[in-house]
Design a protein around this motif. Structure first.
Motif, PDB file in Angstrom:
ATOM      1  N   ARG A  45      -6.812  13.098   3.625  1.00 49.31           N
ATOM      2  CA  ARG A  45      -7.057  14.002   4.354  1.00 49.31           C
ATOM      3  C   ARG A  45      -8.574  14.650   4.493  1.00 49.31           C
ATOM      4  O   ARG A  45      -9.081  15.209   3.360  1.00 49.31           O
ATOM      5  N   GLU A  72       2.884   9.244  -1.932  1.00 49.00           N
ATOM      6  CA  GLU A  72       2.903   9.366  -0.559  1.00 49.00           C
ATOM      7  C   GLU A  72       2.010  10.448   0.094  1.00 49.00           C
ATOM      8  O   GLU A  72       1.034  10.996   0.708  1.00 49.00           O
ATOM      9  N   GLN A 101       7.525   9.523  -2.633  1.00 49.52           N
ATOM     10  CA  GLN A 101       7.088  10.387  -2.274  1.00 49.52           C
ATOM     11  C   GLN A 101       6.544  11.354  -2.615  1.00 49.52           C
ATOM     12  O   GLN A 101       5.363  11.530  -1.929  1.00 49.52           O
ATOM     13  N   PRO A 137       0.735  -0.828   0.046  1.00 48.18           N
ATOM     14  CA  PRO A 137      -0.137   0.134  -0.287  1.00 48.18           C
ATOM     15  C   PRO A 137       0.914   1.593  -0.069  1.00 48.18           C
ATOM     16  O   PRO A 137       2.303   0.888   0.471  1.00 48.18           O
ATOM     17  N   MET A 138       0.247   2.161  -0.636  1.00 55.37           N
ATOM     18  CA  MET A 138       0.771   3.921  -0.362  1.00 55.37           C
ATOM     19  C   MET A 138       1.920   3.579  -1.359  1.00 55.37           C
ATOM     20  O   MET A 138       2.962   4.638  -0.659  1.00 55.37           O
ATOM     21  N   LEU A 139       1.793   3.391  -2.618  1.00 60.24           N
ATOM     22  CA  LEU A 139       3.155   3.516  -3.239  1.00 60.24           C
ATOM     23  C   LEU A 139       2.768   3.800  -4.309  1.00 60.24           C
ATOM     24  O   LEU A 139       1.094   3.726  -4.613  1.00 60.24           O
ATOM     25  N   HIS A 195      -1.183  10.762  -1.770  1.00 62.02           N
ATOM     26  CA  HIS A 195      -2.127   9.950  -0.887  1.00 62.02           C
ATOM     27  C   HIS A 195      -2.393  10.589   0.193  1.00 62.02           C
ATOM     28  O   HIS A 195      -3.283  10.706   0.842  1.00 62.02           O
ATOM     29  N   GLU A 196      -1.586  11.195   1.523  1.00 60.07           N
ATOM     30  CA  GLU A 196      -2.175  12.251   2.002  1.00 60.07           C
ATOM     31  C   GLU A 196      -3.404  12.882   2.131  1.00 60.07           C
ATOM     32  O   GLU A 196      -3.701  13.473   3.102  1.00 60.07           O
TER      33      GLU A 196
END
Lengths: 175, 727
Positions: free
Chosen positions: A175, A167, A164, A48-50, A170-171
């Motif tokens: 939110r 990510e 990065q 995940p998160m890639l 993703h972040e």
């Protein structure tokens, strides 16, 4: 020789043995030295998160090896998984450390000798792939084959950056 | 035997010994005159000298020899370890470390760099000041005295010394050594006699009529030299006869040793066995010679060295103390084996593979439903687990050695910056993985230096604030679950959160509208943008390089946090995993993927009865509100959740949270495969592991996950207000 200097000096890909494969109906070649093995597609664990171009990891006899989707890496469509889909395991020496990485291709064709006469320099524009990924163009039986700069394609540094960025988005999304 | 290998061992051993020596020296500052500590220093120097001799590193041998001689005088209470001498020996240790590093690098010690050579000469000179003749009975106080050896008074031996090498035809000529000895006894007493059988050939080649014998004799007599000499009148022709009167000068003994055919080292030993020379005298005799050469500056160093190696003075001393050394070492040798760290790593890797293979076998047996097979694999797994448990501690080392190194740092830095600072150490026996320890050196150095430079106030400030004049920096280590905690504490001025915040605002790290907790403000210090040189002085300087420290710690899967009370001090707490290789994990499934949670961080598992139990990201558990997160959502898994989900409650460093997962699989021995560069930025993952069926599972990095959960919503009521500030 980096792709940059090669382009500046007008040099082309070295002659030698190349593995050719198809991806989205296009023909590609990588230097046989960089190819460690070719395995059947499967048993992939997604991470995940890639960024989507990194499909996940596989267990290669006890070593965990990341696998990338070359199509997505080139910024094209994701590779469709078919009966002939393979993972080409590449091994590249980079900054003193060996990096092992798998790339998904539609089908592996053959290992061919490409002589200097059969290799032409990278076109400076056009094409659907970033030119710095390309070492040169080969001519095989009247077909053009894109010779890939493996080091660039699987450059870990660049993928970390991609990561990065991935990510970050993703972040932001979460939110 | 491969000499390179042996040399490597020598280098490693010497480095270790030098560290021990340094520790002991620093300890002496607190417990001056402690015999055990002095012996430890002596042994270290002595062993290095002995081993260096094996490799023909004459420069090191000669240098250590002088140091050792000084130490020997300390041992025999002729000298006291004072601050001056301790400082000198610290320098000697440093210099030796440098020489050994040069050997390691393959440099030629005969052609030293000018600077090293200069240090070498200065230190040798300084050391030799402490060397007074061993015969001088009066204890030498701290005043160093230089003794001229050439005209020194005679040595203690109050008997004649006879060196006899009989010619081969002595017996054939009708002379009998025994008869000569009897004759000697008529006007004196043979105190001791040492036969030399060096020339004696093997039995097959021996000619019974040939004399192969030589003798060293200590002879007490009031007769004059002529009388004694007369004894040997009939053998003089083809024999070698040397007679030294009582109380001869050391130079004469030296001359004797040189002229006799046997190897100097053996001779020295024999002279000692005769009682002609005491051990100390012998050492002194030889030292005089070494020193004499060194003093002669006109001589090229190469020649001096050649002469030294010719004489091999230090080797004699080595022989002298060998007996004792063997005794000292025997107890250690039985219990310790030195193993190449790579071999251990290989073993640990193999154990990892074994665990994976074992899990695979067990799973296959389970699927077959073959009960005997299942039983066999159960037994196997249990054994494998035991192998793991005994293999892992092999790589564990105590952190004490690393801590003790800071005694020196603190001592030197406090001198350098003119503050009186002591270092206290606790928890040195705490063990952690060697690879972790090795990589902790730099960050710890940075933290300790920072504490000294910027944490501890100047003497005036301390006194003005009613603090003790001596500042204190404390290193502490302890275990906490599967982690080790290392703390660097100082009793200095502490940090002013308002000033940090102001600085951070100035640098644009924090917007003006943001309100931060004190903890969050302190964590700003670890931000890369915060640490630039210009704020060193005006912000009590704590920021410098802290981002680097944090990065180092993060690379070890560790966390770092800082707490501080203005005016009372600062504490930096580092939390590290015990090992980087294998952990006990708890396997859960989410969608298709398997995730491993380190077992130590799992508090409990509960069933999630219905979605409605979760309100606004929180779940009521045992009367407390627990923040929960759905891994499915966190990882963007689109698959449909099962009817029944479970919650794994994880805790770490005071933070707790619930993770909603599809299925609990159970405990699982997890071999950690590092993430690799491609995934380095993936913050919630600690690594990969391979499951019994060959598929790859992901290891969750719980501390980071918890931090990520906590950070965006700092209003969440946690048990303690702690955060690691990864944002």
């Amino acid at each position: 020789m980096s792709a940059e200097t090669r382009r500046l000096t007008g040099a082309t890909a070295p002659s030698g043995q190349y593995l050719t494969f198809t991806l989205a109906k296009e023909l590609f070649a990588v230097e046989i030295r960089a190819v460690r093995e070719i395995i059947e597609y499967g048993h992939l664990t997604s991470v995940p998160m890639l960024p989507p171009s990194i499909l996940g990891v596989i267990n290669l006899r006890g070593a965990v090896v990341p696998v990338i989707d070359l199509g997505l890496r080139f910024g094209n469509a994701a590779t469709c998984i078919g009966p002939r889909t393979c993972i080409v395991i590449l091994e590249v020496e980079q900054n003193g450390s060996t990096q092992v990485l798998g790339m998904v291709v539609d089908a592996v064709n053959e290992v061919r000798d490409l002589s200097a006469a059969e290799i032409e320099p990278t076109p400076s524009f056009g094409g659907r792939i970033r030119t710095d990924f390309i070492l040169g163009m080969g001519k095989l039986d009247d077909r053009l084959v894109v010779m890939l700069d493996v080091g660039r394609v699987i450059s870990a540094d660049e993928m970390v950056l991609l990561n990065q960025a991935g990510e970050l988005t993703h972040e932001l999304d979460s939110r | 035997m491969d000499m390179d290998e042996v040399l490597k061992t020598f280098i490693a051993e010497s480095q270790e010994l030098l560290l021990q020596m340094e520790d002991a020296l620093l300890q002496l500052e607190h417990t001056p005159g402690d015999a055990d500590t002095i012996n430890a220093i002596f042994r270290a120097a002595h062993t290095i000298k002995g081993s260096a001799g094996l490799f023909g590193l004459d420069l090191i041998v000669a240098f250590t020899h002088i140091a050792e001689s000084v130490l020997d005088r300390v041992r025999s209470n002729e000298l006291q370890f004072n601050a001056e001498l301790t400082a000198l020996f610290l320098q000697v240790g440093d210099h030796l470390a440098r020489l050994i590093a040069l050997v390691d690098a393959g440099a030629d010690l005969n052609t030293l760099e000018v600077e090293v050579q200069a240090t070498h000469e200065t230190l040798s000179e300084q050391l030799s000041y402490y060397l007074a003749p061993a015969t001088a009975a009066k204890p030498v106080a701290s005043q160093p005295t230089r003794i001229e050896r050439g005209n020194a008074s005679g040595l203690s031996a109050d008997h004649w010394h006879l060196s006899l090498r009989f010619g081969p035809d002595t017996l054939r000529n009708g002379m009998d050594p025994l008869g000569l000895f009897r004759y000697l006894n008529t006007f004196g007493r043979i105190v001791s006699i040492v036969p030399l059988l060096d020339r004696l050939p093997s039995a097959a080649e021996m000619d019974p009529e040939t004399c192969y014998l030589g003798f060293e004799i200590a002879f007490a007599s009031d007769a004059d030299k002529a009388t004694i000499d007369g004894t040997f009148e009939f053998v003089r022709e083809d024999s070698l006869i040397r007679i030294l009167p009582p109380h001869s000068k050391s130079d004469e003994y030296l001359e004797l040793i040189r002229t006799l055919p046997e190897e100097d080292m053996r001779l020295g030993e024999i002279l000692m066995r005769c009682g002609t020379l005491t051990a100390a005298e012998l050492q002194e005799v030889l030292l005089a010679q070494v020193e004499g050469q060194q003093r002669d500056e006109a001589q090229p160093i190469g020649q001096v060295l050649m002469e030294q190696s010719l004489v091999q003075a230090p080797v004699i001393a080595a022989a002298l103390q060998k007996q004792q050394q063997i005794k000292d070492n025997r107890s250690n040798e039985n219990s310790l084996i030195r193993v190449d760290a790579n071999k251990l790593d290989k073993l640990i890797d193999l154990v990892g593979e074994l665990i994976i293979a074992g899990a695979g076998a067990r799973m296959t047996a389970k699927n077959c439903g073959h009960s005997e097979m299942l039983e066999a694999t159960e037994l196997l797994s249990r054994l494998v687990e035991e192998v793991r448990d005994s293999a892992l501690p092999l790589r564990m080392v105590q952190i004490g050695a690393t801590f003790n190194r800071f005694q020196r740092v603190v001592r030197d830095v406090s001198k350098e910056i003119g503050k009186d600072i002591s270092l206290s150490i606790s928890g040195g026996e705490t063990e952690l993985d060697k690879s972790v320890v090795e990589r902790m050196g730099d960050p710890l150095t940075h933290l300790v230096r920072n504490a000294m430079d910027h944490g501890i106030e100047s003497l005036q400030t301390r006194q003005a604030n009613g603090k003790p004049a001596q500042g204190n920096v404390c290193l502490n280590a302890c275990h906490d679950g599967g982690n080790i905690i290392i703390e660097v504490t100082d009793d200095g001025g502490g940090l002013d959160p308002q000033r940090i915040l102001a600085k951070a605002r100035e640098r644009g790290l924090v917007s003006d509208s943001q309100t931060l907790t004190e903890q969050e403000i302190f964590n700003l210090i670890f931000e890369p943008g915060f640490s630039t040189a210009d704020q060193v002085s005006n912000l009590s300087g704590r920021g410098v390089g802290m981002d680097v420290v944090k990065r180092n710690i993060s690379a070890l899967r560790g966390t770092i946090e800082l707490s501080s009370t203005l005016g009372q001090g600062t504490r930096v707490r580092i939390r590290l995993p015990l090992t980087l290789a294998i952990i006990d994990g708890f396997l859960v499934n989410v969608g298709q993927a398997g995730y491993v949670i380190p077992l130590e961080q799992v508090e409990e598992c509960i069933e999630l009865h219905s979605d409605s139990a979760i309100t606004r990201g929180h779940l009521e558990l045992h009367g407390q509100m627990l923040p929960v997160v759905r891994l499915r959502e966190l990882f963007d898994d689109d698959s449909t959740p099962p009817r029944r989900e479970s919650v794994v409650v994880v805790q770490q460093g005071g933070l707790r949270a619930g993770l909603v997962v599809d299925q609990l699989v159970g405990e699982f021995q997890t071999v950690i495969k590092p993430l690799g560069k491609v995934f380095a930025a993936c913050r919630v993952l600690g690594g990969f592991t391979i499951l019994g069926d060959g598929s790859v599972a992901l290891i969750l990095d719980i501390p980071r996950l918890l931090t990520q959960l906590a950070a965006p919503r700092s209003a969440v009521p946690f048990e303690t207000k702690q955060s690691y500030a990864h944002e």
